[in-house]
Design an enzyme around this catalytic site. Structure first.
Site, PDB file in Angstrom:
ATOM      1  N   GLU A 137       4.491  -3.989  12.733  1.00 29.95           N
ATOM      2  CA  GLU A 137       3.420  -2.998  12.575  1.00 29.95           C
ATOM      3  C   GLU A 137       2.315  -3.695  11.817  1.00 29.95           C
ATOM      4  O   GLU A 137       2.434  -3.949  10.615  1.00 29.95           O
ATOM      5  CB  GLU A 137       3.945  -1.761  11.845  1.00 29.95           C
ATOM      6  CG  GLU A 137       3.076  -0.540  12.046  1.00 29.95           C
ATOM      7  CD  GLU A 137       2.161  -0.297  10.872  1.00 29.95           C
ATOM      8  OE1 GLU A 137       0.992  -0.734  10.949  1.00 29.95           O
ATOM      9  OE2 GLU A 137       2.599   0.299   9.886  1.00 29.95           O
TER      10      GLU A 137
ATOM     11  N   ASN B 262       0.790  -1.234   0.000  1.00 30.22           N
ATOM     12  CA  ASN B 262       0.000   0.000   0.000  1.00 30.22           C
ATOM     13  C   ASN B 262       0.819   1.280   0.000  1.00 30.22           C
ATOM     14  O   ASN B 262       0.431   2.265  -0.611  1.00 30.22           O
ATOM     15  CB  ASN B 262      -0.995  -0.011   1.162  1.00 30.22           C
ATOM     16  CG  ASN B 262      -0.334  -0.284   2.495  1.00 30.22           C
ATOM     17  OD1 ASN B 262       0.634  -1.025   2.593  1.00 30.22           O
ATOM     18  ND2 ASN B 262      -0.869   0.324   3.543  1.00 30.22           N
TER      19      ASN B 262
ATOM     20  N   CYS C 142      -3.320   0.942   7.176  1.00 30.09           N
ATOM     21  CA  CYS C 142      -3.666   0.286   8.437  1.00 30.09           C
ATOM     22  C   CYS C 142      -4.270   1.217   9.472  1.00 30.09           C
ATOM     23  O   CYS C 142      -5.065   0.781  10.303  1.00 30.09           O
ATOM     24  CB  CYS C 142      -2.436  -0.412   9.003  1.00 30.09           C
ATOM     25  SG  CYS C 142      -1.000   0.676   9.089  1.00 30.09           S
TER      26      CYS C 142
END
Length: 465
Positions: free
Chosen positions: A235, A137, A269
């Site tokens: 993460e 992304n 996210c």
């Protein structure tokens, strides 16, 4: 007979066309990359910090010099509007510069024990070979969050980008070579995670794995790393709540949530995934969100649009499944909700900005990460109820609160179970402060001096004289 190298075809998600190819690495390739990085580490860790800093600034300038080229690559492999791709390169270059300067401020300590003829020296040493595994992304941003910290600390890096968006990372590796980085200090390996992941994670010469991606994958990486006593930074996923209190500025809150929730087609996210709005302003607020969402345009990355496609069918299906689930359980779709069709959209994975009203926690959109342009909205009656709802999640990456009463807003911010909280605005995370999650959203922090320290080991030297 010459054996033909296997390759991965990189697909443009707007039209299904092949925009490039990259090598499909094997476990043997992964092992060789790690071994080469380990040999390079022996020399790189002895390079002065000043020289590492100088090179990192050169790399940042190289990125700016090639910003248009890198942005074009990202736009074609990811489908994000070109303006957003240029911003990614600019911010990533700035992060490299920040890490470089922060590297100069790393310090050891000498405690004042006041023992005659004796000192204790606390020093920091680079951790070793780092494997960076990043998703599609934000292919450059999420890499530089790891790369800039690791390199200036004296580590070497083997980077494995997503097979959906590897081309920009490959080009970044070339730029680092062009500005003068020693061979194998920063290596890029392209391939499928299920084919080379075992070697990248468990190879004995790897000291740390820095991973950004899904929670389930992160758990598996964490388990494998723990079995070999390797350091990790994870993460992971998010399902970030936004709370809009009764006294919130509706115009400001709706604009911030719509802008943030649908950026990059919802594919990141810490986006707003679910919104809790006080019952007294609920309908007014939903109407404002719908009005703003309907102004967003979709198309190819070079058309001046606001949003592009979703990267592939697998990620696209999350949005479709969550919308169907919400409808079945009594929600209403105020805008969007169906895949776009027509000449501009039929060959890509285009899903419009979608607002699911009257949602509740029985619905996937309020409990599972979407990674797409779908936002669930539900009312609440008290601020304590809103806090309970916001924390009713296995995730804890980010949270957002809007209230004109800063005492209320700060109380909520302190109560949210999240690594970062925004009050009365939503913007990009700053480079000098830590970023990361709690609960199932990860382990460790990136950015700031905290990000660099995560690539060092402390050593105590007892000196008698």
């Amino acid at each position: 007979m010459k054996i033909q190298m296997q390759v991965i075809e990189v697909i443009n998600p707007c039209n299904g066309e092949v925009v490039g190819v990259c090598p499909r690495a094997t476990e043997n390739d992964a092992a060789k990359s790690i071994e080469a990085a380990h040999e390079a580490f022996k020399k790189w860790k002895k390079v002065s910090v000043a020289e590492r800093v100088k090179l990192q600034h050169k790399a940042a300038e190289g990125m700016r010099k090639h910003a248009e080229e890198l942005a074009q690559i990202i736009a074609n492999e990811l489908g994000r509007p070109i303006a957003g791709c240029l911003t990614e390169i600019s911010r990533s270059a700035d992060l490299l510069d920040f890490y470089a300067e922060e590297g100069l401020r790393l310090k050891g300590e000498i405690p004042l024990h006041n023992i005659e003829g004796e000192k204790a020296l606390i020093i920091r040493e680079p951790i070793g070979v780092v494997v960076s595994i990043t998703p599609f992304n934000y292919p450059i941003t999420l890499l530089t969050m790891k790369l800039g910290a690791a390199l200036v600390a004296g580590c070497t890096v083997v980077a494995k980008p997503s097979e959906d968006t590897p081309l920009s990372t490959v080009r970044l590796g070339q730029i680092f070579e062009e500005v003068g980085y020693p061979e194998n200090v920063f290596k890029v390996i392209t391939g499928y995670g299920h084919e080379i992941g075992h070697t990248l994670i468990e190879h004995p010469l790897v000291s740390k794995i820095a991973f950004t991606g899904g929670t389930n994958t992160g758990k598996r990486i964490g388990q494998a790393a723990a079995a070999h006593n390797k350091r990790i930074t994870l993460e992971l996923g998010g399902q970030s709540p936004a709370v809009v209190c009764a006294d919130a500025n509706i115009e400001v809150a709706a604009a911030a949530i719509v802008r943030h929730g649908f950026a990059n087609s919802g594919q990141f996210c810490y986006r707003v995934n679910r919104v809790y709005v006080h019952a007294s302003i609920y309908e007014l607020f939903v109407d404002k969100m719908v009005e703003l969402a309907q102004k967003l345009t979709l198309g190819s990355p070079f058309s001046g649009c606001d949003m592009g496609p979703i990267i592939n069918q697998k990620i696209y299906q999350n949005s479709e499944v969550q919308v169907a689930d919400a409808l079945e359980k009594g929600a209403s779709i105020r805008t969007g909700g169906k895949r776009l069709t027509g000449e501009l959209y039929d060959k890509g994975w285009f899903f419009p900005p979608t607002i699911v009203a009257d949602a509740n926690h029985s619905m996937k959109v309020m409990t599972e990460e979407t990674f797409g342009p779908v936002i669930g909205v539900m009312p609440f009656n008290s601020n304590d109820e809103a806090i309970t709802l916001a924390n009713d999640s296995e995730y804890g990456l980010a949270a957002y609160v809007f209230s004109e009463n800063l005492a209320i807003a700060l109380r909520m911010a302190e109560s949210f179970e999240a690594g970062s909280v925004w009050i009365n605005n939503i913007h990009r995370s700053y480079h000098d402060v830590p970023f990361g999650g709690v609960k199932q959203s990860g382990m460790g922090r990136e950015k700031g001096r905290y990000g660099i320290e995560a690539y060092t080991e402390l050593k105590t030297i007892y000196l008698n004289y």
